[in-house]
Design a protein around this motif. Structure first.
Motif, PDB file in Angstrom:
ATOM      1  N   SER A 163       0.892  -1.253   0.027  1.00  0.00           N
ATOM      2  CA  SER A 163      -0.231   0.064   0.150  1.00  0.00           C
ATOM      3  C   SER A 163       1.081   1.381   0.095  1.00  0.00           C
ATOM      4  O   SER A 163       2.045   1.140  -0.047  1.00  0.00           O
ATOM      5  N   THR A 205       0.902   5.893   1.157  1.00  0.00           N
ATOM      6  CA  THR A 205       0.332   6.617   1.924  1.00  0.00           C
ATOM      7  C   THR A 205       1.007   8.010   1.253  1.00  0.00           C
ATOM      8  O   THR A 205       2.177   8.110   1.229  1.00  0.00           O
ATOM      9  N   PRO A 241      -3.426   5.189   4.376  1.00  0.00           N
ATOM     10  CA  PRO A 241      -2.759   4.269   3.274  1.00  0.00           C
ATOM     11  C   PRO A 241      -3.855   3.949   2.592  1.00  0.00           C
ATOM     12  O   PRO A 241      -5.382   3.877   2.536  1.00  0.00           O
ATOM     13  N   ASN A 282       3.362  -0.724   3.744  1.00  0.00           N
ATOM     14  CA  ASN A 282       3.216   0.355   3.491  1.00  0.00           C
ATOM     15  C   ASN A 282       4.238   1.519   3.229  1.00  0.00           C
ATOM     16  O   ASN A 282       5.416   1.508   4.277  1.00  0.00           O
TER      17      ASN A 282
END
Length: 656
Positions: free
Chosen positions: A475, A477, A489, A520
């Protein structure tokens, strides 16, 4: 003086045979429990039960398998010390600790020489193991399996036997542990992890090797062996037949693969989820997977898989992911897949907490494999696929029933589109190259999956294979927006996400086999560099594991570098909440050299940082979320940030 010390270190007097026998009879259950919990967890539970009983029964003076050479503490509860109990306990403990030791030069494929001696009791035709406990006992068993044997012994002696730390230290020394203090420290940590009901858990049936349940071995196989023994004309003829069979037979002529134990749950009791459940449920995870594959009705194959999971035969290649229990299948076990993939017969199970893969080569002479990984609290992304086959640098996946489209893409080539990946009607993909290991990093293939519109619209996401059964969810952010609330995220499929991931992708293979669930990439700050050096982006890469812990890498990349050159790692931390929703603030720093050759110290913080203080070789105090000051080439500094709420924040990790 040294002579008197040596004398005081030895046992004063011999223990009479009748006294030792009385101790063993009276304390038999406690001694067996001590041996069972101390023995190495590489043994099956059946084998550990038998060895534990054998070690206690051989502790009688005269066997001399585990004689204590130092003074040991006696039992101080309610009276004088009991030398017979102390000596017997030391004998059992020494034998259990030494059970898995091999002499120097001893072949690795042979068991330790102690296990080659005849040891009673011997059980024919049955498999025995303690009765299963509850969730607390299973969790404690997992914790104990990860601790050294001496620490397990210290834990039991403290919690069950009620000995003091000095007594346990003296007893461990008598049992052959050269440094008992680390074992005591580890035992204290186990006590803190287990909570307040430790004694009740340790005395439960889960760890009681005297209260066992039994299962028969393979009855049909035993009958065939008996018939073959009578029909054999002699050992010479039998050897000739075996040699002729091995040389001249085809794979189809080889004997059928059989199992030696009965599984903990029969194949007809497995859970089979209806095929359309996934499209009409609020719980989109492994519980919504239907049973698929061409061999879901092959009861013999599934029974062998369950039996191997219950008690893996000798030679089985067993891989248990970090912080994962290897307990036998429970009653709610669900069948996910049974079929032939990549030259193997493959069976996949799910029991609510774990996913299990059983692989069976076509030849019964080749060992089977068993892989167990955690899968608790999986969701639409982390339950979207499973590794169904791996070999020769290739991997095949079984995709979830809600996956409408599968593609592959190269993380190191963010501008290239995804390439379609063929998927069979059963959900098995074509072979995909594995992530590279150590060395050159020229290509990073990952899966891009898209969910069906029946559960969510236009939801595409990335997963990567890091050596486990469950691919890791990737993921992203993005950088904080001006005046906007904190970013959350999101899927790593946008242009900005792919460009950011390209700079850190080559570090993904370093996370192999570490129980990672999701990774992430958070771009938490951007900065203009001094002397018109371009721009820089600070990011925090967090790898979250199935057991809850996480590790972070803080990285720094500049606009002057190649779009795929690895970002510079400026800090790292393990077992931390940083860069998660429970650790949303961060500050980091790094030395940097401008094109002119001047050296600077750069620092940056996340959106809540209002000022940065530097002490040490460089002293600076600046308002705002970034800082750039002239500095020595490699300054020794302490960086601390001020937050909007008045709190201060230390720098994450340390520079590698």
């Amino acid at each position: 003086m040294s002579t008197s010390q040596r004398r005081s270190a030895r046992v004063s007097g011999r223990v009479a045979l009748d006294q030792a026998e009385a101790v063993i009879v009276d304390q038999y259950t406690r001694l067996v429990r001590l041996a069972y919990l101390t023995l190495p967890h590489t043994l099956t539970r059946h084998r550990r039960v038998l060895v534990a009983h054998a070690l206690v029964q051989r502790a009688l003076p005269g066997f001399r398998i585990a004689r204590a050479g130092r003074r040991v503490p006696g039992q101080r509860k309610g009276g004088a010390p009991d030398p017979a109990l102390a000596r017997t306990r030391a004998s059992v403990l020494r034998a259990a600790l030494a059970h898995d030791r091999r002499p120097r030069g001893w072949p690795g494929f042979l068991p330790p020489p102690r296990t080659l001696r005849p040891m009673f009791p011997v059980v024919w035709g049955l498999r025995i193991f303690p009765r299963a406990g509850g969730g607390d006992e299973i969790a404690l068993g997992q914790v104990l399996s990860e601790a050294p044997a001496a620490a397990r012994a210290a834990f039991v002696l403290l919690q069950v036997e009620g000995l003091s730390r000095p007594e346990v230290s003296e007893l461990l020394t008598a049992a052959g542990v050269p440094e008992p203090q680390p074992a005591l420290d580890t035992a204290a940590g186990l006590e803190a992890s287990a909570g307040g009901a430790t004694q009740a858990l340790l005395t439960s049936r889960e760890f009681d090797a005297c209260s066992v349940q039994t299962r028969p071995t393979d009855l049909l196989r035993r009958r065939r062996r008996f018939q073959l023994a009578w029909l054999s004309a002699g050992i010479v003829a039998l050897c000739c037949a075996v040699l002729l069979t091995a040389v001249g037979s085809s794979p189809s002529d080889q004997p059928a693969r059989t199992v030696d134990v009965s599984p903990a749950i029969s194949a007809d009791r497995l859970v089979h989820t209806p095929r359309d459940t996934w499209a009409d449920t609020s719980r989109v995870d492994f519980t919504a997977w239907p049973a698929r594959g061409s061999r879901v009705s092959d009861t013999a194959l599934i029974t062998r898989a369950l039996a191997t999971w219950t008690d893996p035969p000798r030679g089985t290649r067993v891989r248990v992911a970090e912080a994962t229990s290897d307990e036998q299948p429970p009653g709610n076990t669900q069948l996910l897949y049974a079929g032939d993939v990549g030259g193997e017969a493959v069976v996949l199970f799910h029991d609510g907490r774990r996913v299990v893969r059983y692989g069976e080569p076509p030849s019964p002479l080749d060992p089977a494999s068993l892989d167990i990984s955690r899968a608790d609290e999986a969701d639409v992304t982390t339950a979207a696929s499973l590794v169904v086959s791996r070999g020769e640098g290739k991997v095949r996946y079984l995709t979830a029933p809600w996956i409408a489209e599968a593609q592959t893409r190269d993380l190191l080539d963010p501008d290239s589109p995804g390439r379609p990946l063929d998927v069979t009607d059963e959900g098995v993909t074509d072979a995909v190259p594995e992530l590279p290991g150590k060395g050159a990093c020229d290509s990073l293939p990952v899966l891009q999956l898209r969910s069906s519109s029946k559960i969510v619209e236009k939801h595409a996401f990335l997963v990567a294979d890091l050596g486990g059964l469950t691919p890791v969810h990737l993921s992203y952010t993005p950088l904080p927006g001006t005046g906007a609330p904190p970013r959350q995220p999101r899927e790593a499929t946008s242009t900005a996400a792919l460009e950011s991931w390209a700079r850190i992708a080559c570090r993904l293979p370093l996370m192999r086999q570490s129980g990672v669930r999701a990774v992430n990439q958070w771009d938490f700050a951007e900065q203009d560099l001094p002397e018109r050096g371009g721009g820089a982006v600070w990011s925090c890469t967090r790898a979250s594991t199935w057991r809850g812990h996480g590790s972070v890498l803080v990285q720094f990349r500049t606009s002057k570098e190649s779009a795929t050159s690895p970002a510079k790692v400026v800090g790292r931390a393990r077992s931390t909440a940083a860069c998660s929703r429970f650790g949303q603030h961060i500050v980091a720093s790094t030395p940097w050299t401008a094109g002119s050759g001047r050296h600077y110290l750069l620092a940056a913080g996340s959106r809540e940082v209002t000022g940065i203080d530097v002490t040490g070789d460089v002293k600076a105090d600046k308002k705002g979320g970034t800082l750039a000051v002239k500095a020595p080439e490699s300054p020794e500094v302490t960086v601390r940030a001020r937050l909007k709420d008045g709190e201060t924040l230390d720098e994450v990790g340390s520079r590698p």
